[in-house]
Design a protein around this motif. Structure first.
Motif, mmCIF file in Angstrom:
data_model
loop_
_atom_site.group_PDB
_atom_site.id
_atom_site.type_symbol
_atom_site.label_atom_id
_atom_site.label_comp_id
_atom_site.label_asym_id
_atom_site.label_seq_id
_atom_site.Cartn_x
_atom_site.Cartn_y
_atom_site.Cartn_z
ATOM 1 N N ALA A 1 36.062 -32.526 6.958
ATOM 2 C CA ALA A 1 35.098 -33.630 6.977
ATOM 3 C C ALA A 1 34.500 -33.880 5.598
ATOM 4 N N THR A 2 34.368 -32.821 4.802
ATOM 5 C CA THR A 2 33.745 -32.965 3.484
ATOM 6 C C THR A 2 34.643 -33.676 2.470
ATOM 7 N N ALA A 3 35.890 -33.976 2.844
ATOM 8 C CA ALA A 3 36.799 -34.651 1.919
ATOM 9 C C ALA A 3 36.371 -36.089 1.660
ATOM 10 N N VAL A 4 35.615 -36.670 2.566
ATOM 11 C CA VAL A 4 35.143 -38.043 2.416
ATOM 12 C C VAL A 4 33.624 -38.050 2.494
ATOM 13 N N ARG A 5 32.992 -38.650 1.514
ATOM 14 C CA ARG A 5 31.535 -38.801 1.531
ATOM 15 C C ARG A 5 31.215 -40.067 2.319
ATOM 16 N N LEU A 6 30.453 -39.920 3.397
ATOM 17 C CA LEU A 6 30.150 -41.041 4.278
ATOM 18 C C LEU A 6 28.770 -41.603 3.971
ATOM 19 N N LEU A 7 28.741 -42.860 3.551
ATOM 20 C CA LEU A 7 27.489 -43.564 3.295
ATOM 21 C C LEU A 7 27.418 -44.805 4.179
ATOM 22 N N THR A 8 26.213 -45.272 4.440
ATOM 23 C CA THR A 8 26.031 -46.523 5.155
ATOM 24 C C THR A 8 25.638 -47.617 4.168
ATOM 25 N N THR A 9 25.654 -48.844 4.646
ATOM 26 C CA THR A 9 25.270 -49.969 3.799
ATOM 27 C C THR A 9 23.785 -49.931 3.433
ATOM 28 N N GLN A 10 23.016 -49.078 4.094
ATOM 29 C CA GLN A 10 21.598 -48.930 3.765
ATOM 30 C C GLN A 10 21.357 -47.817 2.739
#
Length: 381
Positions: A93-102
């Motif tokens: 899961a840590t391979a991709v940094r997940l951000l939101t539009t906020q």
């Protein structure tokens, strides 16, 4: 049905979220594979900061996970799909940094990959927010199906980031190539946007609504919501009310004004929508007595804990017309409602929601109708 996407370097098992074996819609399309093929064939260096915007079900982030990209999405479901697809393909899961539009985007972006959203406003807002991290050497590539990319789409890239051109179409998909010009003189970001409501819609007449980019009908009150606001249910006492698929929150705010004793829960899968709802609510009330949740409908709401649910369900999933979302919203409402609790739905007449409600609840009452819309009421027995 084939659930494996072929990229130049591997195949990936992918699914939408929540996964439904009856769902015939894939988690990727030709726009995703066209972009991945271009990155491989052009030799685009992916060793720096890679940012993927608008990845619909995590197909791009999963395929590029070896380069540890940052994914930015407005969709809770897309973010959950990304987590599930990474796990499905044995990727941490840590391979991709997940951000939101906020969230605040990365300070530096070396490769910017943009899956063009349905909403031009959301694209405009995101390009403005990303622009400070883009430098002269940033590789900017957009992708979308031909029917999703318009002259206005290209103008946004051109106006906010720099000179822009498109590729030839392949399998009804097209790429957008933008050459960043950091010195470009761009106007200020106009989002979020506020406007005054009309005077014929009950307690929220003349009040202020706040909309973040990408929220349905972000610059005006849509006619369906207007019709519902004119026919809201009565609410008394300490009821628990849910504005399901809340958008800018105007319906839930109207219910809170009508019944100050009520506890209102605003729920949407869009981060932009829930941010809008919270600002709209705080603009028009004392700011207490409400909860705001980004999530998968009523999945996290305890069964039998709700008195009233109000819902204006979407009937599109990106470009596909589908009743899957409405069905899941109605099913979730039935589970969350207490016996005697009510679901109120606004919808286009032709969608036949009364049939779905009768199947689920055993009843459906027509509250109001006009030439285009119906307001329906279903009671949990």
């Amino acid at each position: 049905m084939n659930d494996r996407m072929t990229a130049p370097w591997a195949e990936y098992a992918l699914a939408r979220f929540p996964e439904d074996p009856r769902d015939q819609l894939r988690a990727w399309d030709a726009a995703d594979t066209y972009l991945l093929r271009h990155l491989a064939e052009s030799g685009t260096p992916l060793s720096g900061s890679v940012v993927v915007v608008g990845d619909r079900w995590g197909a791009l982030a999963t395929a590029l996970s070896a380069h540890r990209p940052t994914q930015i999405t407005d969709s809770f479901l897309a973010q959950e799909a990304t987590r599930a697809n990474l796990a499905r393909n044995g990727v941490e899961a840590t391979a991709v940094r997940l951000l939101t539009t906020q969230d605040t985007p990365p300070d530096r972006i070396d490769v910017l990959l943009v899956r063009v959203p349905k909403s031009l406003a959301l694209l405009e807002d995101q390009l403005h927010r990303l622009a400070p991290g883009v430098h002269e050497g940033t590789v900017v590539v957009g992708t979308g199906m031909v029917k999703e990319i318009h002259t206005s789409t290209l103008h946004l890239f051109e106006r906010i980031l720099g000179p822009t051109r498109t590729s030839l179409a392949e399998k009804k998909a097209r790429l957008i190539f933008c050459t960043p010009y950091p010195g470009i003189a761009r106007a200020a970001n106009r989002w979020p946007y506020s406007y005054r409501l009309p005077d014929d819609i009950g307690l929220v007449s003349g009040r202020t609504v706040v909309n973040h980019a990408g929220v349905f009908c972000a610059d005006r009150l849509d006619i369906g919501t207007r019709f519902l606001l004119q026919h809201l249910p009565r609410s008394r006492g300490p009821e628990r009310i849910v504005d399901l698929g809340c958008g800018n929150g105007v319906v839930g705010t109207a219910m809170a004004l009508a019944n100050p004793e009520a506890e209102v829960l605003f729920v949407d899968e869009s981060y932009q929508a829930v941010a809008s709802a919270e600002e709209t609510y705080r603009e028009n009330t004392d700011g207490v007595g409400a909860q705001f949740r980004v999530g998968d409908g009523l999945a996290e709401v305890p069964a039998g804990s709700v008195d009233l649910v109000l819902n204006n369900p979407p009937f599109h999933s990106h470009q596909a017309t589908t009743d899957t979302t409405a069905w899941r919203m109605f099913s979730g409402a039935r589970r969350a409602l207490r016996p005697g609790g009510e679901l109120w739905v606004i919808g286009n007449r032709h969608l036949g929601y009364h049939l779905k409600l009768r199947r689920l609840f055993g009843n459906s009452e027509l509250v109001a109708s006009d030439a285009k819309f119906v307001v329906l009421r279903a009671v949990k027995k």
